[in-house]
Design a protein around this motif. Structure first.
Motif, PDB file in Angstrom:
ATOM      1  N   CYS A   1      -6.021   7.571  -1.704  1.00 20.78           N
ATOM      2  CA  CYS A   1      -5.005   8.607  -1.537  1.00 20.78           C
ATOM      3  C   CYS A   1      -5.503   9.930  -2.123  1.00 20.78           C
ATOM      4  O   CYS A   1      -5.357  10.990  -1.498  1.00 20.78           O
ATOM      5  CB  CYS A   1      -3.706   8.169  -2.209  1.00 20.78           C
ATOM      6  N   ALA A   2      -6.089   9.861  -3.306  1.00 24.37           N
ATOM      7  CA  ALA A   2      -6.620  11.068  -3.934  1.00 24.37           C
ATOM      8  C   ALA A   2      -7.746  11.671  -3.094  1.00 24.37           C
ATOM      9  O   ALA A   2      -7.831  12.895  -2.946  1.00 24.37           O
ATOM     10  CB  ALA A   2      -7.111  10.753  -5.346  1.00 24.37           C
TER      11      ALA A   2
ATOM     12  N   LEU B   1      -9.613  15.832   0.727  1.00 25.96           N
ATOM     13  CA  LEU B   1     -10.040  16.220   2.072  1.00 25.96           C
ATOM     14  C   LEU B   1      -9.110  17.285   2.635  1.00 25.96           C
ATOM     15  O   LEU B   1      -9.563  18.289   3.195  1.00 25.96           O
ATOM     16  CB  LEU B   1     -10.090  15.003   2.997  1.00 25.96           C
ATOM     17  N   ASP B   2      -7.807  17.089   2.479  1.00 24.06           N
ATOM     18  CA  ASP B   2      -6.840  18.080   2.958  1.00 24.06           C
ATOM     19  C   ASP B   2      -7.063  19.437   2.293  1.00 24.06           C
ATOM     20  O   ASP B   2      -7.008  20.476   2.948  1.00 24.06           O
ATOM     21  CB  ASP B   2      -5.409  17.606   2.710  1.00 24.06           C
TER      22      ASP B   2
ATOM     23  N   ARG C   1     -16.504  17.617  -2.859  1.00 21.77           N
ATOM     24  CA  ARG C   1     -17.357  16.869  -3.790  1.00 21.77           C
ATOM     25  C   ARG C   1     -16.542  15.854  -4.580  1.00 21.77           C
ATOM     26  O   ARG C   1     -16.972  14.711  -4.776  1.00 21.77           O
ATOM     27  CB  ARG C   1     -18.025  17.825  -4.781  1.00 21.77           C
ATOM     28  N   ALA C   2     -15.375  16.277  -5.057  1.00 15.43           N
ATOM     29  CA  ALA C   2     -14.530  15.380  -5.853  1.00 15.43           C
ATOM     30  C   ALA C   2     -14.064  14.193  -5.020  1.00 15.43           C
ATOM     31  O   ALA C   2     -14.032  13.056  -5.508  1.00 15.43           O
ATOM     32  CB  ALA C   2     -13.334  16.146  -6.418  1.00 15.43           C
ATOM     33  N   GLY C   3     -13.704  14.441  -3.770  1.00 19.07           N
ATOM     34  CA  GLY C   3     -13.290  13.351  -2.892  1.00 19.07           C
ATOM     35  C   GLY C   3     -14.416  12.364  -2.647  1.00 19.07           C
ATOM     36  O   GLY C   3     -14.212  11.144  -2.675  1.00 19.07           O
ATOM     37  N   LEU C   4     -15.605  12.896  -2.430  1.00 16.04           N
ATOM     38  CA  LEU C   4     -16.760  12.012  -2.229  1.00 16.04           C
ATOM     39  C   LEU C   4     -17.067  11.198  -3.480  1.00 16.04           C
ATOM     40  O   LEU C   4     -17.396  10.014  -3.389  1.00 16.04           O
ATOM     41  CB  LEU C   4     -17.992  12.833  -1.819  1.00 16.04           C
ATOM     42  N   SER C   5     -16.925  11.807  -4.636  1.00 21.50           N
ATOM     43  CA  SER C   5     -17.221  11.066  -5.869  1.00 21.50           C
ATOM     44  C   SER C   5     -16.192   9.969  -6.113  1.00 21.50           C
ATOM     45  O   SER C   5     -16.519   8.938  -6.696  1.00 21.50           O
ATOM     46  CB  SER C   5     -17.313  12.013  -7.066  1.00 21.50           C
TER      47      SER C   5
ATOM     48  N   LEU D   1     -15.056  13.724   4.591  1.00 22.39           N
ATOM     49  CA  LEU D   1     -15.367  14.528   3.407  1.00 22.39           C
ATOM     50  C   LEU D   1     -16.793  15.079   3.478  1.00 22.39           C
ATOM     51  O   LEU D   1     -17.036  16.239   3.130  1.00 22.39           O
ATOM     52  CB  LEU D   1     -15.182  13.702   2.133  1.00 22.39           C
ATOM     53  N   ALA D   2     -17.729  14.260   3.937  1.00 25.05           N
ATOM     54  CA  ALA D   2     -19.114  14.723   4.078  1.00 25.05           C
ATOM     55  C   ALA D   2     -19.201  15.818   5.143  1.00 25.05           C
ATOM     56  O   ALA D   2     -19.927  16.803   4.959  1.00 25.05           O
ATOM     57  CB  ALA D   2     -20.039  13.561   4.415  1.00 25.05           C
TER      58      ALA D   2
END
Length: 126
Positions: free
Chosen positions: A7-8, A13-14, A52-56, A82-83
């Motif tokens: 969810c985060a 991404l949004d 970056r935060a979403g990917l991590s 996200l990428a």
């Protein structure tokens, strides 16, 4: 929990997509970036931070290799989106930074961009 991380990541991404679109990225945006000052670059940087935060958040999560359940496909989809957002943000940020004359920052961003592209083609890094 895994569901909260997903969810985060979706929220990140949004936000990345929002900052990309609010920056005016795309046709004519690079020319405007040179005259608009740091606002354009700041929005791109914010978007990149969220991508970056979403990917991590999803790092280390297994990727389904066929036959996975819906959660696995959601993680794969989020990771891909996200990428994609990070790629677009990096491209626009590289352009805007180069136009602003900050060549050392542009070079750092180019290295990150190349690393992102490399990680997307290397299945071991997923």
């Amino acid at each position: 929990s895994a569901a909260m991380e997903e969810c985060a990541a979706a929220c990140r991404l949004d936000l990345a997509t929002f900052y990309l679109s609010s920056s005016g990225a795309g046709a004519g945006a690079t020319a405007a970036a040179g005259t608009a000052g740091g606002g354009h670059r700041a929005r791109l940087e914010s978007g990149l931070t969220h991508a970056r935060a979403g990917l991590s958040l999803l790092q280390g999560r297994p990727v389904a290799s066929g036959g996975g359940d819906a959660d696995d496909s959601l993680v794969a989809s989020l990771r891909r989106d996200l990428a994609d957002a990070a790629e677009r943000l990096l491209r626009e940020l590289i352009r805007a930074t180069a136009v602003a004359g900050n060549s050392s920052r542009a070079e750092t961003l180019k290295e990150e961009y190349r690393a992102l592209l490399s990680s997307r083609t290397d299945p071991k890094s997923r």
